[in-house]
Design a protein around this motif. Structure first.
Motif, short mmCIF file in Angstrom:
data_model
loop_
_atom_site.label_atom_id
_atom_site.label_comp_id
_atom_site.label_asym_id
_atom_site.label_seq_id
_atom_site.Cartn_x
_atom_site.Cartn_y
_atom_site.Cartn_z
N LEU A 1 1.39 11.41 -9.22
CA LEU A 1 0.42 11.86 -10.22
C LEU A 1 -0.35 13.09 -9.75
CD1 LEU A 1 -0.86 8.35 -11.34
CD2 LEU A 1 0.49 9.95 -12.73
N ARG A 2 -0.67 13.13 -8.47
CA ARG A 2 -1.39 14.29 -7.94
C ARG A 2 -0.51 15.53 -7.91
NH1 ARG A 2 -5.46 11.64 -3.45
NH2 ARG A 2 -7.24 11.74 -4.87
N LEU A 3 0.76 15.37 -7.58
CA LEU A 3 1.66 16.51 -7.58
C LEU A 3 1.79 17.11 -8.98
CD1 LEU A 3 4.48 15.39 -5.12
CD2 LEU A 3 2.83 17.24 -4.80
N VAL A 4 1.84 16.27 -9.98
CA VAL A 4 1.89 16.75 -11.36
C VAL A 4 0.63 17.54 -11.68
CG1 VAL A 4 1.88 16.04 -13.78
CG2 VAL A 4 3.45 14.96 -12.17
N LEU B 1 0.83 -1.20 0.00
CA LEU B 1 0.00 0.00 0.00
C LEU B 1 0.87 1.26 0.00
CD1 LEU B 1 -2.68 1.56 0.24
CD2 LEU B 1 -2.57 1.15 2.72
N ALA B 2 1.91 1.27 0.80
CA ALA B 2 2.80 2.42 0.85
C ALA B 2 3.46 2.69 -0.51
CB ALA B 2 3.86 2.22 1.92
N PHE B 3 3.93 1.63 -1.14
CA PHE B 3 4.56 1.79 -2.46
C PHE B 3 3.54 2.26 -3.50
CE2 PHE B 3 7.81 -1.54 -1.07
CZ PHE B 3 8.79 -0.60 -0.83
N GLU B 4 2.37 1.66 -3.48
CA GLU B 4 1.33 2.01 -4.46
C GLU B 4 0.85 3.45 -4.26
OE1 GLU B 4 -0.19 -2.62 -4.59
OE2 GLU B 4 -1.30 -1.15 -3.41
N ALA B 5 0.75 3.88 -3.02
CA ALA B 5 0.29 5.24 -2.73
C ALA B 5 1.27 6.28 -3.26
CB ALA B 5 0.07 5.41 -1.24
N ALA C 1 -5.65 2.06 -6.15
CA ALA C 1 -5.61 1.56 -7.54
C ALA C 1 -6.57 2.36 -8.43
CB ALA C 1 -5.96 0.08 -7.57
N ALA C 2 -7.74 2.68 -7.91
CA ALA C 2 -8.70 3.47 -8.69
C ALA C 2 -8.16 4.87 -8.97
CB ALA C 2 -10.04 3.54 -7.96
N ASN C 3 -7.53 5.47 -7.96
CA ASN C 3 -6.95 6.80 -8.16
C ASN C 3 -5.80 6.76 -9.15
OD1 ASN C 3 -8.50 8.65 -6.68
ND2 ASN C 3 -7.56 7.98 -4.77
N THR C 4 -4.98 5.73 -9.07
CA THR C 4 -3.86 5.60 -10.01
C THR C 4 -4.40 5.52 -11.43
OG1 THR C 4 -2.51 4.49 -8.36
CG2 THR C 4 -1.86 4.22 -10.65
N LYS C 5 -5.40 4.70 -11.63
CA LYS C 5 -5.99 4.54 -12.97
C LYS C 5 -6.59 5.86 -13.46
CE LYS C 5 -9.26 1.73 -15.53
NZ LYS C 5 -10.21 0.62 -15.48
N TYR D 1 -8.27 0.12 1.19
CA TYR D 1 -7.44 1.29 0.84
C TYR D 1 -6.67 1.03 -0.45
CZ TYR D 1 -7.91 4.56 4.75
OH TYR D 1 -8.37 5.50 5.64
N ARG D 2 -6.18 -0.20 -0.61
CA ARG D 2 -5.45 -0.52 -1.84
C ARG D 2 -6.36 -0.42 -3.06
NH1 ARG D 2 -2.12 -5.73 -1.74
NH2 ARG D 2 -1.17 -4.74 -3.55
N GLU D 3 -7.63 -0.77 -2.90
CA GLU D 3 -8.59 -0.61 -4.00
C GLU D 3 -8.77 0.86 -4.35
OE1 GLU D 3 -12.26 -2.58 -3.01
OE2 GLU D 3 -11.27 -4.51 -2.69
N HIS D 4 -8.90 1.69 -3.32
CA HIS D 4 -9.03 3.14 -3.55
C HIS D 4 -7.79 3.69 -4.26
CE1 HIS D 4 -12.74 3.72 -1.37
NE2 HIS D 4 -12.24 3.22 -0.25
#
Length: 86
Positions: free
Chosen positions: A24-27, A14-18, A76-80, A71-74
């Motif tokens: 992406l959000r910083l960009v 989760l930490a790595f995925e976050a 992953a959805a944000n990453t996508k 949380y990992r699902e959330h």
């Protein structure tokens, strides 16, 4: 966790995925404009909703593993979502 590599622990994953979502959000924030403002609102709204969901899960007798999985699902959805906007 015996028998598995420490990095396979769901909380470590989760930490790595976050971190990808943070990148992406910083960009998106660096671009500025209405998209950045919308993302800031989304960040706060999502964090509050996720915290309420996690608290409800735990108060309802759910496990820590269930919370981390959700949380990992959330994440992953944000990453996508954020990756398709880039």
């Amino acid at each position: 966790m015996i028998g598995r590599a420490w990095w396979f622990c769901p909380t470590v994953l989760l930490a790595f995925e976050a971190q990808k979502v943070v990148e992406l959000r910083l960009v998106r924030l660096a671009w500025g404009g209405q998209d950045a403002r919308d993302e800031m609102v989304s960040m706060v709204t999502e964090k509050i909703a996720a915290a309420i969901e996690a608290a409800g899960t735990l108060m309802g007798g759910g496990s820590f593993d269930t919370v981390v999985s959700r949380y990992r699902e959330h994440v992953a959805a944000n990453t996508k979502r954020l990756a398709t906007m880039a």
